[in-house]
Design an enzyme around this catalytic site. Structure first.
Site, PDB file in Angstrom:
ATOM      1  CE1 TYR A  15      50.578   5.725  45.207  1.00 42.96           C
ATOM      2  CE2 TYR A  15      49.853   3.606  44.327  1.00 42.96           C
ATOM      3  CZ  TYR A  15      50.132   4.419  45.411  1.00 42.96           C
ATOM      4  OH  TYR A  15      49.994   3.938  46.695  1.00 42.96           O
ATOM      5  CG  ASP A  75      52.815  19.050  51.635  1.00 41.09           C
ATOM      6  OD1 ASP A  75      53.036  17.902  51.192  1.00 41.09           O
ATOM      7  OD2 ASP A  75      52.247  19.938  50.975  1.00 41.09           O
TER       8      ASP A  75
END
Length: 298
Positions: free
Chosen positions: A124, A35
């Protein structure tokens, strides 16, 4: 070559693993296995892995969720790629990092080149631009590949959701005033494969194989045009659909969206065509291939 692929459980990562696993020595990490939110784990696991090339197809891609989870977005999309780039630099390994058309604000109305200024209008896009800058700031033969509207067989995307809706409802709609270019994951994998082949032959990397490179299937479309072509291909393939046409929505009607999206984010692939001597196939051909190979069998 020894290749590490991050994001192997995603739509793009899975296509890359499938394309290279029989040709190279591939170590693949899914989100569950590595991750990027955990930078210490990232350093530890990559530090224990030997490789010549690392391909980062991992990202936090939920555009609206990025707005409310800003720290997570900037860690995964911004800081982690820089950590990966430094690890690659220390090892003398090459890095291919994937970015997005959302680094642009959409105001140009002509295909964006690699030299155009990136001015993102969402968290983003900002976080992905930060990742690009961190990768390119690390000394080494690092390549940032921007792609747009990625679709493919491994995980559902916009085109799959439109086909599913058309199978279940007599009326489907899509946005008609937002434009970009679909990019087919097998085509991305094939393109990157040619770069890997050049590197495996120890061929000197052309200037274009460092820095930023745009790749998308040729042409441009709205989401409505994209969805309509997909439905047309389904009908041609004999798939049973309740809807035959796609109605038009407007961006301003999308009240549930949190983040702003660029109205026009078509990527110019002229640089890629000059490097490779060939242009990508059209998005219509790519979508037709996808429908024939994967949806007609369902």
């Amino acid at each position: 070559m020894k290749i590490v692929i991050l994001g192997a459980g995603g739509r793009l990562g899975a296509a890359l693993v499938r394309e290279y696993r029989d040709k190279h020595d591939v170590a693949a990490f899914s989100h569950a296995q590595l991750d990027l939110w955990n930078l210490d784990d990232l350093r530890e696991k990559l530090g224990a892995t030997n490789f010549d090339v690392l391909i980062n197809a991992a990202a936090f891609t939920n555009v609206d969720l990025c707005e409310t989870e800003r720290d997570r977005a900037f860690t995964i999309n911004g800081e982690a790629p820089g950590v990966v780039a430094e690890i690659c630099r220390e090892r003398g390994a090459k890095l291919i990092h994937f970015s997005t058309d959302y680094v642009f604000d959409g105001g140009k109305r002509a295909p964006y080149t690699e030299e155009d200024e990136a001015k993102p209008i969402s968290v983003y896009g900002e976080s992905k631009l930060a990742g690009e800058k961190n990768v390119l700031a690390a000394d080494g033969e690092h390549l940032v590949v921007r792609v747009s509207w990625v679709f493919g067989p491994d995980r559902p995307s916009f085109v799959d959701s439109m086909i599913k809706r058309a199978q279940e409802h007599e009326k489907v709609d899509a946005i008609a005033d937002k434009f970009s270019g679909p990019t087919y994951t097998p085509d991305i994998a094939e393109m990157i494969g040619r770069i890997l082949d050049a590197w495996s032959r120890r061929a000197p990397a052309p200037d274009g194989l460092q820095g930023i490179l745009h790749f998308a299937n040729a042409g441009e479309c709205s989401w409505q045009e994209y969805a309509q072509w997909a439905l047309d291909c389904c009908h041609e393939a004999g798939l049973s659909l309740k809807a035959r046409t796609v109605g038009a929505l407007k961006l301003k009607d999308m009240s549930s969206w949190v983040a702003r999206r660029p109205v026009y984010s078509v990527l110019s692939t002229e640089k890629y065509a000059q490097l490779g001597g060939t242009s990508p196939r059209t998005w219509r051909d790519a979508v037709a291939d996808y429908i024939t190979r994967f949806h007609s069998k369902k």
